[in-house]
Design an enzyme around this catalytic site. Structure first.
Site, mmCIF file in Angstrom:
data_model
loop_
_atom_site.group_PDB
_atom_site.id
_atom_site.type_symbol
_atom_site.label_atom_id
_atom_site.label_comp_id
_atom_site.label_asym_id
_atom_site.label_seq_id
_atom_site.Cartn_x
_atom_site.Cartn_y
_atom_site.Cartn_z
ATOM 1 N N ASP A 108 0.835 -1.267 0.044
ATOM 2 C CA ASP A 108 -0.166 0.026 0.124
ATOM 3 C C ASP A 108 0.836 1.255 0.087
ATOM 4 O O ASP A 108 0.629 2.318 0.644
ATOM 5 C CB ASP A 108 -1.052 0.306 1.115
ATOM 6 N N HIS A 139 3.954 4.164 9.199
ATOM 7 C CA HIS A 139 3.852 2.839 8.794
ATOM 8 C C HIS A 139 5.185 2.251 8.165
ATOM 9 O O HIS A 139 5.346 1.194 8.013
ATOM 10 C CB HIS A 139 2.960 2.724 7.782
ATOM 11 N N ASP A 152 -3.218 8.696 15.016
ATOM 12 C CA ASP A 152 -3.722 8.309 13.828
ATOM 13 C C ASP A 152 -4.680 7.242 14.068
ATOM 14 O O ASP A 152 -4.704 6.578 14.992
ATOM 15 C CB ASP A 152 -2.643 8.133 13.021
ATOM 16 N N HIS A 172 -5.008 4.752 12.161
ATOM 17 C CA HIS A 172 -4.107 3.338 11.776
ATOM 18 C C HIS A 172 -3.071 3.242 12.912
ATOM 19 O O HIS A 172 -2.638 4.104 13.602
ATOM 20 C CB HIS A 172 -3.468 3.460 10.361
ATOM 21 N N ASP A 228 -6.976 11.004 10.558
ATOM 22 C CA ASP A 228 -8.110 10.170 10.015
ATOM 23 C C ASP A 228 -8.764 9.668 11.135
ATOM 24 O O ASP A 228 -10.011 8.669 11.002
ATOM 25 C CB ASP A 228 -7.215 8.976 9.253
ATOM 26 N N TYR A 238 -7.863 12.471 5.886
ATOM 27 C CA TYR A 238 -8.180 12.246 4.570
ATOM 28 C C TYR A 238 -9.135 12.946 4.172
ATOM 29 O O TYR A 238 -9.889 13.248 3.141
ATOM 30 C CB TYR A 238 -8.056 11.021 3.896
HETATM 31 ZN ZN LIG Z 1 -3.755 6.759 9.188
#
Ligand SMILES: [Zn+2]
Ligand SMILES: *[C@@H]1O[C@H](CO)[C@@H](O)[C@H](O)[C@H]1NC(C)=O
Length: 538
Positions: free
Chosen positions: A83, A126, A163, A165, A256, A296
């Site tokens: 990704d 990430h 975040d 994630h 996000d 986003y």
């Molecule tokens: Zn994120």
């Protein structure tokens, strides 16, 4: 640059991780008059040596070649990672993103600024030692944390990743390192959400010497709200963070996790980031570096960035909208994290049940403003107090509640106590607090305040019974703040008794934490010796 459309026209990186994320955020900061109040720090490119603080030489050399690759070569290169999509320009941008974070560290550590936010792309959390991942090329915050330790001899770094994630790259970078405490909450849905890792669950607490220094809070449902976020701060992050006592705080500031985000599907409003920022500001002497990660939905991203920056600038956080306590799923996650970390943190050892008894009685708290209801609320607080006492937590013994006009409990024990009052000023009183000022006598102050307001909740901290500051902070974080946020006072009164057992540093931290309430309306009264005999009429 525009998306490299001929390469991956449908890739999420091209669709959502777009340059407009930075331009709308910056424009919003300008329109709100915040940009001009900030010190602008020039950015620079990170050096190879800096990148190598968190990445392998092979990986760096490989990424270095990407600006010269053909489309076919880029496609092949990209396919080995998850990704992430390489634009010929991304190596250059990624070096600037790191450089911006490092410039921020320098500015904060040299005292040029107190804190700051780096608005950067591509994001970083990430990215792993030898792998790009999830829109991230280099791990901006991991590099910055290494850099701060190396350059400034910092012993303890806290990284708060809000975040939506999991920043698995940051986790992997510091998993066995007790000098870096990494906290992340993330959409997880029992491993059903990207990056679908077993290691993102609450029981990944760190390895070897780093055991206890990795905190994962999985969100197993979407739609988490402000109350859920605050509860995790009060019952997980802040108690541990205070015990850890960092010298520098980083925030992996991804938005996000805000409402309207196509990735996160959470319901926390942008103003919650003002409170999260505020609550972190009393750590590490206020040295805080926020670095943009995801986010986003351009509308809520820009609003959230503004809330964060405004709080970093020192403006009071806005009044929080309806807080209803955490949902069941969030509460379950909180309990799991607390029990997984119990072996490592003293603050979690004694009070596992505080949180439970708080939520059992939560629904009865402070409903309405009629006198009867207020008294009923007081009764439930007293009931809670009794429960707390049974847990034999030393500093909770100073938690007390007065009935209107009687102040029985106070009569006996007021004078040597420090107190924190949350006052919900009734409408007819119009918020005029000047009346209270002449009473530099805690007892009468309390009676007066209680007489004129419908409901007062206060916490007293006995100087002897609670000699350990850790216990006091725990009570403030796990009991007072959750209560206070739900109560939503119009004014916070702090009274510091003579011969106070609470040290200056702790008092400053408590004061600072409480300023997140009541839009910062705080009144502190310092009692000095010799005023005990004063008996002013009500
Ligand atoms: Zn994120
Ligand atoms: C962005 O979030 C807002 C709520 O803050 C929502 O009203 C809007 O529809 C979202 N926009 C997009 C493009 O999803």
């Amino acid at each position: 640059p525009p998306c490299y459309a001929s390469f991956h026209p449908d890739s999420p990186a091209c669709k959502i991780e777009v340059p407009e994320r930075l331009t709308v955020s910056h424009t919003a900061l300008q329109e709100e008059g915040l940009a001009e109040r900030c010190v602008s720090v020039p950015i620079r490119q990170a050096t190879d040596a800096e990148i190598l603080l968190a990445h392998s030489e092979e990986y760096l050399e490989a990424v270095k070649k990407t600006p010269y690759m053909s489309l076919d070569e880029l496609r092949t290169f990209t396919q080995q990672y998850g990704d992430v999509y390489f634009h010929p320009n991304i190596y250059h941008c990624a070096k600037l993103a790191i450089g911006a974070a490092l410039q921020l560290v320098d500015s904060v550590m040299t005292g040029k600024v107190r804190n700051g936010m780096a608005l950067v792309r591509p994001p970083g959390h990430h990215s792993q030692r030898s792998a790009a991942n999830g829109f991230c090329v280099f791990n901006n915050v991991a590099i910055a944390a290494h850099y701060a330790k190396k350059q400034y001899g910092i012993k303890r770094v806290l990284i708060v990743d809000w975040d939506v994630h999991h920043g698995q790259g940051v986790q992997f970078a510091f998993e066995d390192d007790p000098s870096v405490l990494y906290f992340s909450w993330h959409r997880y849905e029992h491993q059903g959400f990207w990056p679908n890792l077993r290691e993102s669950d609450y029981d990944s607490v760190g390895k070897e010497k780093g055991a206890g220094f990795n905190i994962n809070v999985p969100w197993n449902k979407v739609g988490m709200e402000n109350s859920d976020y605050l509860s995790v701060f009060f019952h997980v992050l802040l108690p541990i963070a205070y015990e850890f006592s960092p010298d520098l705080v980083f925030v992996c500031a991804g938005f996000d996790s805000a409402i309207g985000d196509p990735e996160g599907h959470m319901c926390a409003t942008p103003d919650i980031f003002a409170h999260l920022t505020h609550l972190l500001k009393s750590l590490a002497g206020g040295k805080l570096c926020a670095v943009l990660e995801g986010g986003y939905n351009l509308t809520s991203l820009a609003q959230s960035v503004c809330q964060t920056v405004q709080t970093l600038l020192g403006d009071p956080a806005p009044q929080t909208s309806e807080l209803n306590g955490p949902c069941e799923s969030a509460l379950e996650s909180i309990q799991c994290v607390r029990s997984a970390h119990k072996p490592y943190w003293a603050c979690l050892k004694h009070t596992a049940s505080i949180i439970l008894s708080y939520f059992i009685t939560r629904d009865n708290f402070f409903e309405g403003s009629a006198e009867e209801e207020a008294l009923m609320s007081l009764c439930s607080v007293i009931a809670l107090f009794e429960k707390m006492k049974k847990q034999e937590v030393s500093c909770i013994s100073g938690f007390c509640v007065s009935e209107k006009g009687t102040a029985n409990y106070l009569e006996k024990e007021t004078y040597s106590y420090d107190m924190i009052l949350l006052v919900r000023l009734p409408r007819f009183y119009g918020g005029d607090v000047c009346y209270f000022l002449p009473y530099f006598n805690a007892q009468h102050l309390l009676c007066t305040v209680y007489y004129y307001s419908q409901c007062v909740c206060f916490v007293c901290v006995p100087p002897q019974g609670c000699s350990d500051v850790a216990g006091l902070m725990q009570a403030v974080l796990c009991l007072l703040l959750p209560l206070a946020y739900e109560y939503d006072p119009g004014l916070v009164l702090l009274v510091r008794g003579p011969g106070s057992g609470v040290g200056k540093a702790a008092w400053a931290q408590i004061t600072s934490l409480l300023q997140g309430l009541a839009q910062g309306h705080t009144l502190a009264l310092i009692q000095v010796r010799g005023t005990e005999g004063v008996r002013a009429p009500l």
